[in-house]
Design a protein around this motif. Sequence first.
Motif, short mmCIF file in Angstrom:
data_model
loop_
_atom_site.label_atom_id
_atom_site.label_comp_id
_atom_site.label_asym_id
_atom_site.label_seq_id
_atom_site.Cartn_x
_atom_site.Cartn_y
_atom_site.Cartn_z
N VAL A 2 0.92 -1.16 0.06
CA VAL A 2 -0.08 -0.02 0.10
C VAL A 2 0.93 1.12 -0.04
O VAL A 2 2.02 1.29 0.68
N SER A 3 0.80 2.11 -0.83
CA SER A 3 1.38 3.43 -0.74
C SER A 3 1.34 4.11 0.57
O SER A 3 -0.04 4.22 0.91
N CYS A 4 2.12 4.77 1.02
CA CYS A 4 2.01 5.31 2.41
C CYS A 4 2.22 6.79 2.28
O CYS A 4 3.29 7.19 1.64
N THR A 5 1.94 7.90 3.19
CA THR A 5 2.09 9.13 3.35
C THR A 5 2.21 9.50 4.68
O THR A 5 1.51 8.54 5.40
N SER A 6 2.74 10.44 5.31
CA SER A 6 2.96 10.91 6.47
C SER A 6 3.37 12.41 6.57
O SER A 6 3.81 12.87 5.87
N GLY A 7 2.41 13.00 7.43
CA GLY A 7 2.53 14.58 7.73
C GLY A 7 3.79 14.63 8.58
O GLY A 7 4.28 16.05 9.00
N THR A 30 -5.00 6.39 8.20
CA THR A 30 -6.43 6.39 7.37
C THR A 30 -6.02 5.74 6.06
O THR A 30 -5.11 6.21 5.58
N LEU A 31 -6.95 4.87 5.88
CA LEU A 31 -6.87 4.29 4.49
C LEU A 31 -7.89 4.83 3.52
O LEU A 31 -9.02 4.93 3.91
N VAL A 32 -7.41 5.38 2.48
CA VAL A 32 -8.21 6.00 1.37
C VAL A 32 -8.45 5.08 0.10
O VAL A 32 -7.41 4.90 -0.39
N GLN A 33 -9.63 4.54 -0.02
CA GLN A 33 -9.71 3.93 -1.37
C GLN A 33 -9.46 4.78 -2.53
O GLN A 33 -9.84 5.99 -2.48
N ARG A 42 -4.43 4.30 -0.61
CA ARG A 42 -3.17 4.94 -0.03
C ARG A 42 -3.41 5.28 1.47
O ARG A 42 -4.68 5.29 2.01
N LEU A 43 -2.32 4.98 2.25
CA LEU A 43 -2.35 4.88 3.69
C LEU A 43 -1.81 6.15 4.34
O LEU A 43 -0.61 6.39 3.79
#
Length: 62
Positions: A2-7, A30-33, A42-43
């Motif tokens: 799963v692609s991930c991002t973080s602030g 938070t997982l976004v469909q 994306r997570l």
Amino acid sequence: MVSCTSGDPQITRDLLTDIQPGGLLRVTGTLVQPQTPGESARLTVDAWKSWTPRSSRSCASR
């Protein structure tokens, strides 16, 4: 996968440098469909914890 991002740059750095092959990883966020079928979900990572054969390490967004 799963692609991930973080602030939080600390979470991103830790995830890229501290994960060991064979270790277990628990990520919360938070997982976004996807908007379009066939695209990846994306997570957004808020916190993580890893369990490796040697130690345990965690990081949470401040």
